[in-house]
Design a protein around this motif. Sequence first.
Motif, PDB file in Angstrom:
ATOM      1  N   VAL A 109      -2.046  -8.053 -10.350  1.00 29.15           N
ATOM      2  CA  VAL A 109      -2.127  -6.970  -9.391  1.00 29.15           C
ATOM      3  C   VAL A 109      -3.040  -5.891  -9.966  1.00 29.15           C
ATOM      4  O   VAL A 109      -3.002  -5.644 -11.166  1.00 29.15           O
ATOM      5  CB  VAL A 109      -0.693  -6.440  -9.145  1.00 29.15           C
ATOM      6  CG1 VAL A 109      -0.709  -5.027  -8.664  1.00 29.15           C
ATOM      7  CG2 VAL A 109       0.049  -7.346  -8.177  1.00 29.15           C
TER       8      VAL A 109
ATOM      9  N   LEU B 260      -0.269   5.842   0.566  1.00 29.30           N
ATOM     10  CA  LEU B 260      -1.559   5.673  -0.060  1.00 29.30           C
ATOM     11  C   LEU B 260      -2.299   4.679   0.799  1.00 29.30           C
ATOM     12  O   LEU B 260      -1.700   3.812   1.418  1.00 29.30           O
ATOM     13  CB  LEU B 260      -1.371   5.119  -1.467  1.00 29.30           C
ATOM     14  CG  LEU B 260      -0.595   6.038  -2.401  1.00 29.30           C
ATOM     15  CD1 LEU B 260      -0.121   5.284  -3.619  1.00 29.30           C
ATOM     16  CD2 LEU B 260      -1.482   7.199  -2.825  1.00 29.30           C
TER      17      LEU B 260
ATOM     18  N   GLU C 147      -1.035   1.073   1.572  1.00 28.41           N
ATOM     19  CA  GLU C 147       0.371   0.835   1.253  1.00 28.41           C
ATOM     20  C   GLU C 147       1.255   1.142   2.445  1.00 28.41           C
ATOM     21  O   GLU C 147       0.853   1.828   3.377  1.00 28.41           O
ATOM     22  CB  GLU C 147       0.790   1.711   0.070  1.00 28.41           C
ATOM     23  CG  GLU C 147       0.064   1.357  -1.207  1.00 28.41           C
ATOM     24  CD  GLU C 147       0.926   1.543  -2.448  1.00 28.41           C
ATOM     25  OE1 GLU C 147       1.628   2.555  -2.538  1.00 28.41           O
ATOM     26  OE2 GLU C 147       0.895   0.651  -3.316  1.00 28.41           O
TER      27      GLU C 147
ATOM     28  N   HIS D 297       6.835  -8.685 -10.586  1.00 26.17           N
ATOM     29  CA  HIS D 297       5.996  -9.710  -9.952  1.00 26.17           C
ATOM     30  C   HIS D 297       5.511 -10.806 -10.899  1.00 26.17           C
ATOM     31  O   HIS D 297       4.315 -10.984 -11.099  1.00 26.17           O
ATOM     32  CB  HIS D 297       4.830  -9.068  -9.165  1.00 26.17           C
ATOM     33  CG  HIS D 297       3.987  -8.076  -9.939  1.00 26.17           C
ATOM     34  ND1 HIS D 297       2.978  -8.468 -10.781  1.00 26.17           N
ATOM     35  CD2 HIS D 297       3.988  -6.729  -9.978  1.00 26.17           C
ATOM     36  CE1 HIS D 297       2.406  -7.407 -11.320  1.00 26.17           C
ATOM     37  NE2 HIS D 297       3.006  -6.343 -10.844  1.00 26.17           N
TER      38      HIS D 297
ATOM     39  N   ASP E  82      -2.473  -7.605   1.458  1.00 27.67           N
ATOM     40  CA  ASP E  82      -3.206  -7.563   0.185  1.00 27.67           C
ATOM     41  C   ASP E  82      -2.424  -6.789  -0.831  1.00 27.67           C
ATOM     42  O   ASP E  82      -2.650  -6.907  -2.024  1.00 27.67           O
ATOM     43  CB  ASP E  82      -4.496  -6.721   0.273  1.00 27.67           C
ATOM     44  CG  ASP E  82      -5.439  -7.183   1.296  1.00 27.67           C
ATOM     45  OD1 ASP E  82      -4.965  -7.608   2.354  1.00 27.67           O
ATOM     46  OD2 ASP E  82      -6.647  -7.099   1.024  1.00 27.67           O
ATOM     47  N   ASP E  83      -1.592  -5.908  -0.315  1.00 30.02           N
ATOM     48  CA  ASP E  83      -0.989  -4.905  -1.143  1.00 30.02           C
ATOM     49  C   ASP E  83       0.390  -5.360  -1.612  1.00 30.02           C
ATOM     50  O   ASP E  83       1.184  -5.856  -0.821  1.00 30.02           O
ATOM     51  CB  ASP E  83      -0.866  -3.625  -0.311  1.00 30.02           C
ATOM     52  CG  ASP E  83      -0.522  -2.453  -1.170  1.00 30.02           C
ATOM     53  OD1 ASP E  83      -1.450  -1.789  -1.616  1.00 30.02           O
ATOM     54  OD2 ASP E  83       0.670  -2.244  -1.402  1.00 30.02           O
TER      55      ASP E  83
ATOM     56  N   PHE F  95      -7.033   4.698  -5.648  1.00 29.51           N
ATOM     57  CA  PHE F  95      -6.172   5.551  -4.825  1.00 29.51           C
ATOM     58  C   PHE F  95      -4.696   5.341  -5.140  1.00 29.51           C
ATOM     59  O   PHE F  95      -3.841   5.924  -4.499  1.00 29.51           O
ATOM     60  CB  PHE F  95      -6.416   5.287  -3.344  1.00 29.51           C
ATOM     61  CG  PHE F  95      -7.844   5.489  -2.970  1.00 29.51           C
ATOM     62  CD1 PHE F  95      -8.436   6.727  -3.125  1.00 29.51           C
ATOM     63  CD2 PHE F  95      -8.601   4.442  -2.499  1.00 29.51           C
ATOM     64  CE1 PHE F  95      -9.768   6.918  -2.816  1.00 29.51           C
ATOM     65  CE2 PHE F  95      -9.936   4.617  -2.181  1.00 29.51           C
ATOM     66  CZ  PHE F  95     -10.524   5.870  -2.340  1.00 29.51           C
ATOM     67  N   GLY F  96      -4.408   4.465  -6.097  1.00 25.93           N
ATOM     68  CA  GLY F  96      -3.019   4.281  -6.490  1.00 25.93           C
ATOM     69  C   GLY F  96      -2.301   3.168  -5.761  1.00 25.93           C
ATOM     70  O   GLY F  96      -1.138   2.904  -6.029  1.00 25.93           O
ATOM     71  N   ALA F  97      -2.979   2.479  -4.830  1.00 26.65           N
ATOM     72  CA  ALA F  97      -2.359   1.332  -4.174  1.00 26.65           C
ATOM     73  C   ALA F  97      -2.443   0.127  -5.110  1.00 26.65           C
ATOM     74  O   ALA F  97      -3.149   0.157  -6.123  1.00 26.65           O
ATOM     75  CB  ALA F  97      -3.068   1.030  -2.862  1.00 26.65           C
ATOM     76  N   THR F  98      -1.701  -0.899  -4.811  1.00 27.23           N
ATOM     77  CA  THR F  98      -1.676  -2.076  -5.667  1.00 27.23           C
ATOM     78  C   THR F  98      -2.159  -3.292  -4.903  1.00 27.23           C
ATOM     79  O   THR F  98      -1.479  -3.798  -4.024  1.00 27.23           O
ATOM     80  CB  THR F  98      -0.249  -2.333  -6.178  1.00 27.23           C
ATOM     81  OG1 THR F  98       0.653  -2.206  -5.085  1.00 27.23           O
ATOM     82  CG2 THR F  98       0.124  -1.380  -7.282  1.00 27.23           C
ATOM     83  N   ARG F  99      -3.344  -3.761  -5.259  1.00 27.82           N
ATOM     84  CA  ARG F  99      -3.967  -4.888  -4.586  1.00 27.82           C
ATOM     85  C   ARG F  99      -3.601  -6.159  -5.348  1.00 27.82           C
ATOM     86  O   ARG F  99      -3.699  -6.209  -6.570  1.00 27.82           O
ATOM     87  CB  ARG F  99      -5.478  -4.652  -4.606  1.00 27.82           C
ATOM     88  CG  ARG F  99      -6.344  -5.771  -4.141  1.00 27.82           C
ATOM     89  CD  ARG F  99      -7.796  -5.288  -4.060  1.00 27.82           C
ATOM     90  NE  ARG F  99      -8.438  -5.103  -5.350  1.00 27.82           N
ATOM     91  CZ  ARG F  99      -9.240  -6.026  -5.929  1.00 27.82           C
ATOM     92  NH1 ARG F  99      -9.462  -7.172  -5.327  1.00 27.82           N
ATOM     93  NH2 ARG F  99      -9.813  -5.786  -7.084  1.00 27.82           N
ATOM     94  N   VAL F 100      -3.189  -7.183  -4.637  1.00 24.30           N
ATOM     95  CA  VAL F 100      -2.892  -8.456  -5.278  1.00 24.30           C
ATOM     96  C   VAL F 100      -4.204  -9.177  -5.573  1.00 24.30           C
ATOM     97  O   VAL F 100      -5.053  -9.321  -4.698  1.00 24.30           O
ATOM     98  CB  VAL F 100      -1.999  -9.326  -4.375  1.00 24.30           C
ATOM     99  CG1 VAL F 100      -1.753 -10.691  -5.011  1.00 24.30           C
ATOM    100  CG2 VAL F 100      -0.675  -8.625  -4.105  1.00 24.30           C
ATOM    101  N   VAL F 101      -4.380  -9.603  -6.823  1.00 22.72           N
ATOM    102  CA  VAL F 101      -5.584 -10.347  -7.220  1.00 22.72           C
ATOM    103  C   VAL F 101      -5.206 -11.820  -7.293  1.00 22.72           C
ATOM    104  O   VAL F 101      -4.615 -12.277  -8.265  1.00 22.72           O
ATOM    105  CB  VAL F 101      -6.107  -9.856  -8.584  1.00 22.72           C
ATOM    106  CG1 VAL F 101      -7.348 -10.634  -8.999  1.00 22.72           C
ATOM    107  CG2 VAL F 101      -6.411  -8.370  -8.531  1.00 22.72           C
ATOM    108  N   ASP F 102      -5.525 -12.558  -6.235  1.00 23.02           N
ATOM    109  CA  ASP F 102      -5.146 -13.964  -6.181  1.00 23.02           C
ATOM    110  C   ASP F 102      -5.993 -14.808  -7.106  1.00 23.02           C
ATOM    111  O   ASP F 102      -7.090 -14.418  -7.492  1.00 23.02           O
ATOM    112  CB  ASP F 102      -5.347 -14.486  -4.755  1.00 23.02           C
ATOM    113  CG  ASP F 102      -4.176 -14.132  -3.874  1.00 23.02           C
ATOM    114  OD1 ASP F 102      -3.064 -13.996  -4.403  1.00 23.02           O
ATOM    115  OD2 ASP F 102      -4.376 -14.002  -2.658  1.00 23.02           O
TER     116      ASP F 102
ATOM    117  N   ARG G 285      -4.158  -1.923  -9.718  1.00 19.74           N
ATOM    118  CA  ARG G 285      -3.921  -0.598  -9.128  1.00 19.74           C
ATOM    119  C   ARG G 285      -5.268   0.015  -8.812  1.00 19.74           C
ATOM    120  O   ARG G 285      -6.133   0.120  -9.682  1.00 19.74           O
ATOM    121  CB  ARG G 285      -3.116   0.287 -10.069  1.00 19.74           C
ATOM    122  CG  ARG G 285      -2.645   1.563  -9.389  1.00 19.74           C
ATOM    123  CD  ARG G 285      -1.582   2.294 -10.190  1.00 19.74           C
ATOM    124  NE  ARG G 285      -0.295   1.621 -10.240  1.00 19.74           N
ATOM    125  CZ  ARG G 285       0.595   1.618  -9.238  1.00 19.74           C
ATOM    126  NH1 ARG G 285       0.339   2.217  -8.109  1.00 19.74           N
ATOM    127  NH2 ARG G 285       1.737   0.986  -9.375  1.00 19.74           N
TER     128      ARG G 285
ATOM    129  N   MET H 193       2.087 -13.069 -10.943  1.00 18.93           N
ATOM    130  CA  MET H 193       1.088 -12.428 -10.084  1.00 18.93           C
ATOM    131  C   MET H 193       0.252 -11.422 -10.862  1.00 18.93           C
ATOM    132  O   MET H 193       0.758 -10.732 -11.739  1.00 18.93           O
ATOM    133  CB  MET H 193       1.773 -11.675  -8.935  1.00 18.93           C
ATOM    134  CG  MET H 193       2.185 -12.550  -7.775  1.00 18.93           C
ATOM    135  SD  MET H 193       3.192 -11.568  -6.637  1.00 18.93           S
ATOM    136  CE  MET H 193       1.973 -11.231  -5.405  1.00 18.93           C
TER     137      MET H 193
END
Lengths: 785, 329
Positions: B306, A354, A357, B301, A452-453, B311-318, B308, B304
């Motif tokens: 995160v 993806l 990723e 996690h 980031d991921d 597109f289904g990716a997982t972005r970390v939200v700091d 989604r 943390m």
Amino acid sequence: MTELTSAPVAAERRRVQVRGVVQGVGFRPFVFALARDLELAGWVTNTAEGVLAEVEGGPGAVAAFCRRVAADAPPLAVVEGVEHQVLPAAGGTGFTIRASRGGGAARTLVSPDTATCRDCLAELTDPQDRRHRHPFITCTHCGPRFTIVTGLPYDRANTTMSRFPMCGRCAAEYADPADRRFHAQPVACHDCGPVLRLLVRAVSGISGVSGVEERPEPLAEARRMLGAGRILAVKGLGGYHLACDAGNTAAVAELRRRKARGRKPFALMVRDLAVVEPLVHLGDAERELLTGNRRPIVLLRRRAQGGDQVCAEVAPGSPDLGVMLPYTPLHHLLLGLPGDPPGPSALVMTSGNLSGEPIVTDDREALERLGELADAWLTHDRAIHVPCDDSVLRVVAGEVLPVRRSRGYAPLPLTLPVAVDPVLATGGDLKNAFCLAAGRQAWLSAHIGDMDDLATQSAFERAEAQLEAITGTVPQVLATDRHPGYRSTGWARRNAGGRPVRTVQHHHAHIAAVLAENGADGSRPVLGVAFDGTGFGEDGAVWGGELLLADYDGFRRLAHLAYVPLPGGDATVHLPYRMALAHLHAARLPWDPALPCTTACPDTERAVLARQLERGLNCVPTSSMGRLFDAAASLAGVCHRAEYEAQAAIELEAAAASWAGPLGERWSFAVHPGGDGPDRIDAAPVLAALAAGLRAGTPPALLAARFHDAVAMTVRQICGRAREEHAVDTVALSGGVFANAVLATACLDGLRADGFTVLRHRLVPPNDGGLALGQAVVAARHRSS
Amino acid sequence: MGHGGGGTLSSELVEHVFAPAFGSPELSGFPDSAVLRLGGARLAFSTDSFVVRPLFFPGGSIGDLAVNGTVNDLAMSGAVPAFLSCAFLLEEGVELETVARVAEAIGAAARAAGVRVATGDTKVVESGHGDGVYVNTAGIGLVPDGVDIRPDRAVPGDVVIVSGPIGLHGVAVMSVREGLEFGVRIESDCAPLGGLVAAMLAVTPDLHVLRDPTRGGVAAALNEIAASSSVGVLLQERALPVPPEVANACALLGLDPLYVANEGKLVAFVPREHADAVLAAMLAHPLGAGARIIGECVDAHPGMVVARTAFGATRVVDRPLGEQLPRIC
Ligand SMILES: [Fe+3]
Ligand SMILES: [Mg+2]
Ligand SMILES: [Zn+2]
Ligand SMILES: [Zn+2]
């Protein structure tokens, strides 16, 4: 005492320890053959330390053995050291290969994954051979290594092949020292090896609930589907690819849509070089890279036109095509052997993931995560233990320049010019690769991805643990970037466990990386030209157009691009017209409605941007050279929106490269002396000339060529001044901007003409993929007092 | 110094300077309001200072913020807000009419929130030593029996609900302060949340966490909860209620709506079995009409947040830093 008769020369026995990449590369059969050739008795075995042998025989023969064991080593071996010790003679005859001995600190090195060798390829295509068309054919000279190793020593039990018991014939080859498959751990055949399967998405019912169904004749059916324009997930060496026919515009457009890929170019895998000859310029160096046993993606400059096996949709607007040749038997079969029914001769091959990723390696994940992306899965039951993306290289000024160092290179160590304490350098946040180093060796990881991921962060942790295990390195120090928001830095702090965390300034790390790979011992400082997009500076600004006087211990900032506001941080990176307007604003040049960068910016946005710049709202000062290239690309009318990283700079470079005529005029930056501080390099005169040229109707290609020339001239100028002042005549070039072949070549040629020694990247990427190497050396070098 | 940014720097001040200096056990975790036992009652107690520029903005004023900010902090512990104090720091030379407008706004906001101003103070500082008008309010309220809402009570399985569209207040204030014209009028969402919380508590007293995502926005609030409770928070980016005008303004300025302040919204961590009923109660209330489930609490996690992506990716939200620094190289 009895009378001394003509006693034979006393036999000598030695224990010989060989370190390096000596497992999984046919080293023991080589030792076996060498010992027999020299009529020596004894044995050889794999240990966690490498390869260990004891040999006994005439002193001359024993000495020859110790010499030739390094000098004549097999092609994939990298011998890092041979130690031997004299033992009392023990007698005995014959030479044997003993079972491996586990345990102990792992110090041996694992070979990278290697492309199918010529002998295996010959068998693959030979109807008489028992491995005719076997998708997993391999021998000691080729095949999977790094990605299937689960532990050391490198034996079948410590690979993902452990679950495939060998059949009688494979076992016989495996046990025969005279055979090419002697102790080839992934050896297998149709009878005993992994099994290829094709799973096709099946849509049932009106609700469109989908599952998968298995189809017979997986290869033939996969080729048929590719030919029909379908998108396949293909399990490769280091992960899944998504593949489709590169000649089918609809298929490539569909893949682009499903991956939400924008205009970012796709890489190609082609049956042979004949497919791409009409499309690209191919030099000897490129040919060698493409056909060698590492098989990276090579970026090739396109010809103006030609060829219908690759449609425009593959790399719209890109000056380069990324091309690789098949590197597994499965790839060869997929592209078709002689006599096969016709099928695509060029496939788009893009990482199966993806957006953002890491590449997918797990079979179940492939079905889940690529569920929306693929029409079918060409898969098998040999597990991939660690992911490894394709490497990407290009040739610049006649030499290799890595853009991404991964499959085929990782985990080969780099030799350091100075010794370091055991250290883990966590690298940068985008294009992350980390580095483990100890003593004189540095292991740069495979490409990890963007931190980031969350999935990338997990991949980082797994890869880090695996690399510690296979190198036997226990880091005592952690090295990271100084950026307070980097996830890689946060990871280091969370996982330090009491170990010191040393931060290294971004551009200092870039320069240290190029020094280290060039073998500089750091005893003399160099002039480091670090040009990239973004790096956190000592003063809190965003640096990226820097001239540093640097060694491993530290640096002094001699000059930098004058600060301009970066309005809206990362948002502006995607919109070069904003950077052009910010540069015009900083240079006090008007936003002339006749300029394409002005019209590219919608009215509302332009009004807000003007206010934002005036008020300094969410504006960070930056000296970024990457952003100046963005601004110039938009000013020249070449690119206003970047849909992938560095698109504007890449297209500006392509425009410059396409200009064959004379420059006519030459532009120059103004250099303002900084007094006690660094000199400031002011782009205003160049931007003014660009805008004037554009208004006068000068072709964008010529504007682009003049801009590149001006940057290169400025590099020569500031280095020339620094040489006078600091008596330093070596220049080191690093940072992602030096992936620009036009600029890099102009700087190299110009600086050499000026009498400088120039250090450039050949082994690690100039971008942040090489950052960790520099961090490691700066943070953990043994300092001579 | 960037310690006002509502992020890591200000929490460092709390952790390393204030908490050790004060030494009171109530301060551990530095909640926005403290719940104290006093004479048999459970009392919520909170204070906040207001330094917003400009004093008047679309949808509200410093007076509305001074009431609602403190009232909402009380409401986030489940309390029924009752009384406020109100202190003015006035700069010499400030127009009397301006002060009167602020006072009117405070009175009106207090009535709307159902609280009374019970005590107050006025100080005048030399011209140039203030910025017109600063206001401090403190408030108290009673916490009903059986209610125990704390930032460390989130558990995996909890559903995360936001009470409506996010980012309005921050963008509204910024647009008038900086003179930005986005082509549409954006109003602050400033509002008192006591009534909405009461409606939610009527469904179940077992709400785990409530938080008003003010400074640092939803990202800061969720990060604090994830850290306090040692849980992971998984957001669905597609579910985030970002009004188009906020999205557009943020895109132009390079801001992330998750980090932009709100003054009339709350995020709730609700046990899964009550989630639908709580959401229904929120939707039935005027200040919860735009409520949405935006994510859930997970085992993975811990600490943390995160998101989604589409597109289904997982972005970390700091958690937010003082300012958003670019990371693209
Ligand atoms: Fe960089
Ligand atoms: Mg508060
Ligand atoms: Zn082979
Ligand atoms: Zn077999």
